[in-house]
Structures are given as structure tokens and as C-alpha cells.
Scaffold this motif. Structure first.
Motif, mmCIF file in Angstrom:
data_model
loop_
_atom_site.group_PDB
_atom_site.id
_atom_site.type_symbol
_atom_site.label_atom_id
_atom_site.label_comp_id
_atom_site.label_asym_id
_atom_site.label_seq_id
_atom_site.Cartn_x
_atom_site.Cartn_y
_atom_site.Cartn_z
ATOM 1 N N VAL A 248 -33.084 -8.760 -67.814
ATOM 2 C CA VAL A 248 -31.688 -8.559 -67.428
ATOM 3 C C VAL A 248 -31.051 -7.593 -68.426
ATOM 4 O O VAL A 248 -30.895 -7.918 -69.616
ATOM 5 C CB VAL A 248 -30.940 -9.914 -67.406
ATOM 6 N N LEU A 249 -30.698 -6.407 -67.924
ATOM 7 C CA LEU A 249 -30.123 -5.387 -68.807
ATOM 8 C C LEU A 249 -28.598 -5.485 -68.804
ATOM 9 O O LEU A 249 -27.989 -5.987 -67.850
ATOM 10 C CB LEU A 249 -30.585 -3.998 -68.368
ATOM 11 N N SER A 250 -27.992 -4.969 -69.869
ATOM 12 C CA SER A 250 -26.541 -5.127 -70.059
ATOM 13 C C SER A 250 -25.735 -4.533 -68.923
ATOM 14 O O SER A 250 -24.618 -4.978 -68.647
ATOM 15 C CB SER A 250 -26.108 -4.446 -71.364
ATOM 16 N N ASP A 251 -26.288 -3.499 -68.249
ATOM 17 C CA ASP A 251 -25.521 -2.832 -67.189
ATOM 18 C C ASP A 251 -25.850 -3.403 -65.809
ATOM 19 O O ASP A 251 -25.646 -2.733 -64.792
ATOM 20 C CB ASP A 251 -25.805 -1.324 -67.215
ATOM 21 N N CYS A 252 -26.355 -4.628 -65.747
ATOM 22 C CA CYS A 252 -26.712 -5.190 -64.427
ATOM 23 C C CYS A 252 -25.457 -5.488 -63.605
ATOM 24 O O CYS A 252 -24.355 -5.612 -64.147
ATOM 25 C CB CYS A 252 -27.535 -6.472 -64.601
ATOM 26 N N ASP A 253 -25.657 -5.623 -62.297
ATOM 27 C CA ASP A 253 -24.592 -6.088 -61.409
ATOM 28 C C ASP A 253 -24.510 -7.605 -61.672
ATOM 29 O O ASP A 253 -25.303 -8.397 -61.148
ATOM 30 C CB ASP A 253 -25.007 -5.780 -59.963
ATOM 31 N N PRO A 284 -26.050 -7.926 -75.818
ATOM 32 C CA PRO A 284 -24.607 -7.732 -75.563
ATOM 33 C C PRO A 284 -24.056 -8.607 -74.434
ATOM 34 O O PRO A 284 -22.868 -8.941 -74.458
ATOM 35 C CB PRO A 284 -24.522 -6.239 -75.203
ATOM 36 N N ILE A 285 -24.872 -8.979 -73.449
ATOM 37 C CA ILE A 285 -24.319 -9.820 -72.356
ATOM 38 C C ILE A 285 -24.902 -11.239 -72.379
ATOM 39 O O ILE A 285 -24.655 -12.020 -71.473
ATOM 40 C CB ILE A 285 -24.549 -9.199 -70.962
ATOM 41 N N ALA A 286 -25.660 -11.565 -73.439
ATOM 42 C CA ALA A 286 -26.414 -12.827 -73.417
ATOM 43 C C ALA A 286 -25.490 -14.047 -73.299
ATOM 44 O O ALA A 286 -25.734 -14.934 -72.466
ATOM 45 C CB ALA A 286 -27.295 -12.932 -74.659
ATOM 46 N N ASP A 287 -24.415 -14.117 -74.117
ATOM 47 C CA ASP A 287 -23.535 -15.304 -74.071
ATOM 48 C C ASP A 287 -22.960 -15.482 -72.671
ATOM 49 O O ASP A 287 -23.003 -16.574 -72.091
ATOM 50 C CB ASP A 287 -22.378 -15.138 -75.066
ATOM 51 N N ARG A 288 -22.413 -14.377 -72.153
ATOM 52 C CA ARG A 288 -21.760 -14.440 -70.846
ATOM 53 C C ARG A 288 -22.775 -14.791 -69.761
ATOM 54 O O ARG A 288 -22.487 -15.592 -68.859
ATOM 55 C CB ARG A 288 -21.137 -13.058 -70.577
ATOM 56 N N PHE A 289 -23.961 -14.203 -69.851
ATOM 57 C CA PHE A 289 -24.976 -14.441 -68.813
ATOM 58 C C PHE A 289 -25.419 -15.906 -68.817
ATOM 59 O O PHE A 289 -25.479 -16.557 -67.761
ATOM 60 C CB PHE A 289 -26.183 -13.512 -69.041
ATOM 61 N N ARG A 377 -34.553 -16.081 -73.107
ATOM 62 C CA ARG A 377 -34.769 -15.568 -74.474
ATOM 63 C C ARG A 377 -33.912 -14.314 -74.635
ATOM 64 O O ARG A 377 -33.928 -13.422 -73.792
ATOM 65 C CB ARG A 377 -36.252 -15.231 -74.658
ATOM 66 N N ARG A 378 -33.166 -14.292 -75.735
ATOM 67 C CA ARG A 378 -32.297 -13.140 -75.993
ATOM 68 C C ARG A 378 -33.110 -12.038 -76.664
ATOM 69 O O ARG A 378 -33.925 -12.338 -77.545
ATOM 70 C CB ARG A 378 -31.140 -13.565 -76.892
ATOM 71 N N VAL A 379 -32.902 -10.790 -76.239
ATOM 72 C CA VAL A 379 -33.632 -9.666 -76.843
ATOM 73 C C VAL A 379 -32.640 -8.578 -77.241
ATOM 74 O O VAL A 379 -31.563 -8.456 -76.657
ATOM 75 C CB VAL A 379 -34.674 -9.060 -75.863
#
Ligand code: NAD
Length: 539
Positions: A248-253, A284-289, A377-379
């Protein structure tokens, strides 16, 4: 002896995973050798029906499966605890489309191919290569998608003209028996035999007189199956386990990605070889995701009744024990439980679970969990995610989720898997034309697409020589034959002048060959003298 009169000893006893009630026992097959023999006897007539008639019958069988879908859905509920939509969409519906698409793909692929033969090197010869059935194919299947894992190999093998001996999992024998009954209505007797039992019956099938094996199941069993097939020198197709990753990349929908990852991790209660079993999310989006994923998962209904649940129970107690062990191992090693994590009520229910801050050493990130668990897992970045995805024994499918499709596609190409997806996951498992295959511990087999047909057929070439003269390269070995070889080589290398003398050399050689075998030595020696005088004059 008819099938119903045959001796039966022992039976498979299973419980309904929804509520633990005992299901009706299924007799274990004790006359496996005779069943394989019957299938072998029935096979030539099935092959002789021809492709179009076999296709018609298989389409009728697939229609029956879809028409009788209520029976199938009920069985899949009773035996495996599937929710009705999962049973319908994930298993039953695929039958008809599978046969239709497979027929269209297989028709041109199975046509005989003319053998290209150089008239200079192989004068008077023609040949054609045909793909013929292997004979009797043994098919051993798992329990997680009992019907869907029958379609691909059983329809494929039958369409190619093979007979099939199918061994369903001992954990889903009733679905197997139902499938056998439905197909028996349109197939000649014994073209499909269904044998019931556990690993011992599977092992006996491998050692019986079958000509090829398709195995779908765990990697551990797959290795054993491969060993036996290697000893017997029969081809084997292995469709084994997965440990699929979603990157899951930071710029995902964002919302769509949460919904997609949740579905592909939890559909069929996570008991899919192509389920998302590892999520790598950029920091960068791990917490929110993780917050959004845990919230969405906790909203899924798990009521104790598959008909009113989004996620059903696990299919059996063995699987539930594995899931619990993986979750407990992760928690002991520092994972953070964001939702779920517990058994529920009677039967094999387990709450859909999200684990955050998972690390590479946890079982839940390394071994197939095969349950309703989403480990995250956060990367630091996508490069780290690609590396972590590939650092795995399995390689079935994986996905990259990003709005930048070109960038995601570039990462997808670097994943060591059979199928890589951008912004979706595993859906090609239901696409007959798409080869379902993996790398590494996910096995060597190809389950659909035309490539799968190679496993169910073998190439047989019929080559015909219509000339009444011998071949120039037959005995004796002499200087003219060497010259002929050199001139042919020069011709191949692009020297057209070298070909000029080839017809004369061939003519001379044909005579030498016949001269050698003539029974009349007088005629032989006169002929030899005349021929050699003529040729030496010409030279
Ligand atoms: P399993 O390996 O325990 O059993 C599979 C089948 O093999 C069963 O029918 C079993 O009776 C038989 N068997 C067991 N030991 C045998 C032996 N020694 N010789 C011959 N047959 C033997 O697998 P399972 O638990 O039933 O199924 C789940 C596994 O299947 C998971 O790992 C899943 O990933 C995998 N799977 C893979 C695919 C795919 O397409 N790659 C599809 C579905 C399931």
C-alpha cells in the motif's frame, strides 16, 4: 461389479463448522485400483467422441451445476461454513463460464500442427503433431474451494479426452460426491471416478496406474506428491500455498484500498491460496491506514450464522488452531492487536483480526495462516516493501495499490509471483484464460489458460514417408555421404551453389544404399561397377 455393490470399510466423519453438529458419514473408497482400472477402460471411447461432443457434454454438466446452485450452496454451508454469497460467487458461478471459455481456448490449441520438413533434407516426407490425452489423470484437491478447485483440472482434463479419478479432501467429501453425481448424468460411466478418503487414499491413487497428477494443496504435501511422481516418472502439476502481499503506497486511493485489502484478506474467511496475508504500508499513511482498516473490519458482521455474517467460521478445527497459534505468536513477539483476536461461540468461529506493527520473524508474516487475520507491517518506502514481499518462500500472487498506475506497474513487475496486480488482488483466479500459477514454494503447476492443457495432453507425431527409394543417409557410411553432409551444411549457411550437386549426390547415395542390401550379388556388383563408372566420368 457396479459402484454401489463394491465393498466399503470405514467412513469420513466431519462436523459442521457452523455449529459443531455431526454430518452424515461418507464411505471411504476401498476399491481404488478397480476404479482406476474402470476409468482406463472407459477413456478411449470418451476420447473417440471427439472434442465438440466432449465440449457439449461438459457444458451441460456446468449448466447443471449452476442450475442446481441451491444444493451446492447448502452443501458448502454445511461442510465448510461458507456464507451464501461466498459460496455462490467464489465457487458455483464459475463453472459455466469456465467451460465456455476453455472450449474456445482449447479448440484451436488442440488442433494438429503440420510438421515443417525441408524437401531437400527430408524428401517425400510429411508429418503432423497431435496433442493426445495422457490417459487417466489423478486429481487431488484441498477443502478450501472444493468446487472451484475441481473445475480447472477436472474440466480441463476431460475436455482433452482423459478419464479422471478425483480425490476430494477428506474435509469436504460431500461436495466431491455431489460434483461426481452431477457430472455422472452427462458423462459415460467411469469417465469420472470420485474416490473418497484421506492422505492414505491420496497416496494409493499416486501409486495406482494413472498417467498424470494434478495436485492442489499445501506445500508440505506437494513435496511428497512430487517425490512419488518423480519415482513413477509421471508428470505432476503442483498448485500449492501462498503468502500473498499487498503493498500500500502513500498515494493510494485510500478508501478503495482499505475496502479492497479487507475483502481480499477476509473473503472465504481468509482461506484462499490467493488471500492477502501480509500488508506492507508506507510509513506516511500507516497510522491512518491501520485505523481505517481496523474500524472497517470491526464493522463486519460475525453472527454465528453464515447467512447473516460477512465472514463465516473457519472450515475445521485444525485450521482454527493454526490461526490462533499465529495470532498468539505475533502478540508474544510485539504485534499490536487492533481488533478481533478471539474465538466466538460454538463451531469454528474466529473474529476477523487486524494486527499492527508486525515484523518479519512472526509466523503470521512467514507461514500460510489461512484465516481471517490481516497482519500489517510498516515500511519506510516502496523499495522496502518490494524487498520484503520477495523475501518469502511463497510466490503466488501480490498486489501494489497506488494512484500512479505506471509506477505501481513497475513495482509489480519486480514481484516474484505468478500474478501481480495493480489496485486489486487475485481476481484472475476466476478468469479461465489467465494462467493461475506461482513460483518458489507455491508450486510449479499452471492451473488455467491454454498453458494448462500441456499437462493434460502429450504431443504425438505421426511422420510418413511416401517414397519407394531409401534415404540417402542410411548405411553405408562413405565419402559421398560426408560430401552430401558438407553441402547441406553449406546450403544452410547461405551458399546456394553448394546445393547444386545435392540432388546427384542423393541419387548416388540412394543407389549405394540399395546396392548394399541387394540379395543378388551378381547384379549388385554389375550395378555398382556401372554406377561408379558413370559417376567417376562425370566427376
Ligand atoms: P493438504 O496438502 O493437507 O491436502 C490436500 C489434499 O492432499 C487432500 O485431498 C489430502 O487428502 C491429500 N493428501 C494428503 N497427504 C497426501 C499424500 N501423502 N499423498 C497424496 N495425497 C495426500 O492441503 P489442504 O489443507 O487440504 O488445503 C489447503 C492448502 O491448499 C493451502 O496451503 C492452500 O494454499 C492450498 N491451495 C492452493 C491453491 C492453488 O491454486 N495454488 C488453491 C487452493 C488451495
Amino acid at each position: 461389479m457396479s459402484t454401489s455393490e463394491r465393498p466399503v470399510v470405514g467412513s469420513l466423519e466431519n462436523e459442521c463448522p457452523v455449529d459443531g453438529r455431526a454430518l452424515s458419514p461418507v464411505p471411504i473408497t476401498r476399491d481404488l485400483v478397480e476404479r482406476v482400472h474402470d476409468a482406463r477402460i472407459a477413456q478411449p471411447a470418451w476420447e473417440a467422441l471427439g472434442f465438440e461432443e466432449r465440449a457439449r457434454r461438459l457444458e451441460r454438466a456446468a449448466r447443471s451445476i449452476v442450475e442446481r446452485r441451491a444444493e451446492a450452496v447448502q452443501l458448502l454451508h454445511d461442510e465448510l461454513g461458507k456464507t451464501p454469497p461466498d459460496a455462490l460467487m467464489g465457487e458455483v458461478m464459475g463453472a459455466l463460464q469456465f467451460v465456455r471459455d476453455y472450449v474456445v481456448m482449447a479448440r484451436p490449441y488442440l488442433r494438429p500442427r503440420r510438421l515443417p520438413l525441408s524437401p531437400l533434407a527430408f524428401p517425400g516426407k510429411t508429418g503432423q503433431t497431435e496433442l493426445v490425452p495422457r490417459g487417466v489423470v489423478g486429481i487431488i484437491t484441498p477443502w478450501n474451494f472444493p468446487l472451484a478447485t475441481f473445475f480447472r483440472p477436472v474440466f480441463g482434463a476431460l475436455l482433452c479426452g482423459n478419464a479422471v479419478v478425483l480425490k476430494p479432501s477428506e474435509l469436504s467429501p460431500r461436495v466431491g460426491a455431489w460434483f461426481g453425481r452431477v457430472l455422472a448424468e452427462v458423462l459415460p460411466p467411469h469417465v469420472l471416478e470420485v474416490v473418497q478418503g484421506g492422505p492414505d487414499v491420496g497416496a494409493a491413487l499416486l501409486r495406482s496406474r494413472i498417467d498424470a497428477v494434478t495436485f492442489t494443496g499445501s506445500t508440505t504435501t506437494g513435496r511428497e506428491v512430487a517425490r512419488v511422481c518423480a519415482e513413477r516418472l509421471i508428470p505432476v502439476s503442483l498448485e500449492l500455498g501462498g503468502k500473498d502481499a499487498a503493498i500500500v503506497l502513500s498515494d493510494c486511493d485510500f478508501d478503495r484500498t482499505v475496502a479492497g485489502v479487507m475483502y481480499w484478506a477476509l473473503t472465504n474467511t481468509g482461506q484462499s491460496c490467493g488471500a492477502i496475508e501480509r500488508v506492507f504500508v508506507e510509513d506516511p499513511i500507516a497510522d491512518r491506514f491501520v485505523d481505517a482498516l481496523a474500524l472497517a473490519v470491526s464493522r463486519l458482521r460475525v453472527t454465528g450464522d453464515p447467512r447473516t455474517s460477512d465472514v463465516g467460521p473457519l472450515a475445521n478445527a485444525r485450521q482454527l488452531a493454526i490461526v490462533e497459534a499465529h495470532v498468539n505468536d505475533a502478540l508474544a513477539k510485539g504485534a499490536v492487536l487492533r481488533c478481533g483476536g478471539r474465538r466466538l461461540g460454538v463451531g469454528q468461529w474466529f473474529e476477523p483480526t487486524v494486527l499492527d506493527r508486525c515484523t518479519a520473524d512472526m509466523l503470521v508474516m512467514r507461514e500460510p495462516t489461512f484465516g481471517p487475520v490481516i497482519p500489517v507491517r510498516r515500511v519506510a518506502n516502496a523499495e522496502g516493501a518490494v524487498h520484503a514481499t520477495n523475501d518469502c518462500a511463497h510466490g503466488l500472487t501480490a498486489s501494489v495499490w497506488s494512484r500512479d498506475v505506471a509506477r505501481a506497474e513497475a513495482y509489480a513487475r519486480r514481484l516474484q509471483v505468478g500474478t501481480a496486480y495493480v489496485n486489486n488482488h487475485s481476481f484472475t483466479g476466476a478468469v479461465p484464460a489467465a494462467p493461475w500459477t506461482g513460483v518458489k514454494d507455491s508450486g510449479t503447476g499452471v492451473a488455467s489458460g491454454v498453458f494448462a492443457l500441456n499437462h493434460y495432453t502429450r504431443p504425438r507425431t505421426i511422420a510418413i514417408d511416401r517414397r519407394d527409394t531409401p534415404d540417402a543417409w542410411w548405411f553405408p557410411m562413405d565419402a559421398r555421404l560426408e560430401e552430401l553432409g558438407n553441402r547441406l551444411a553449406e546450403t544452410l549457411l547461405g551458399n546456394p551453389l553448394a546445393a547444386v550437386k545435392v540432388p546427384v549426390l542423393i541419387w548416388q547415395r540412394e543407389r549405394s544404399v540399395m546396392d548394399l542390401v541387394r540379395s543378388d550379388p551378381q547384379r549388385r556388383s554389375i550395378l555398382r561397377r556401372v554406377v561408379s563408372r558413370l559417376t567417376s566420368r562425370r566427376e
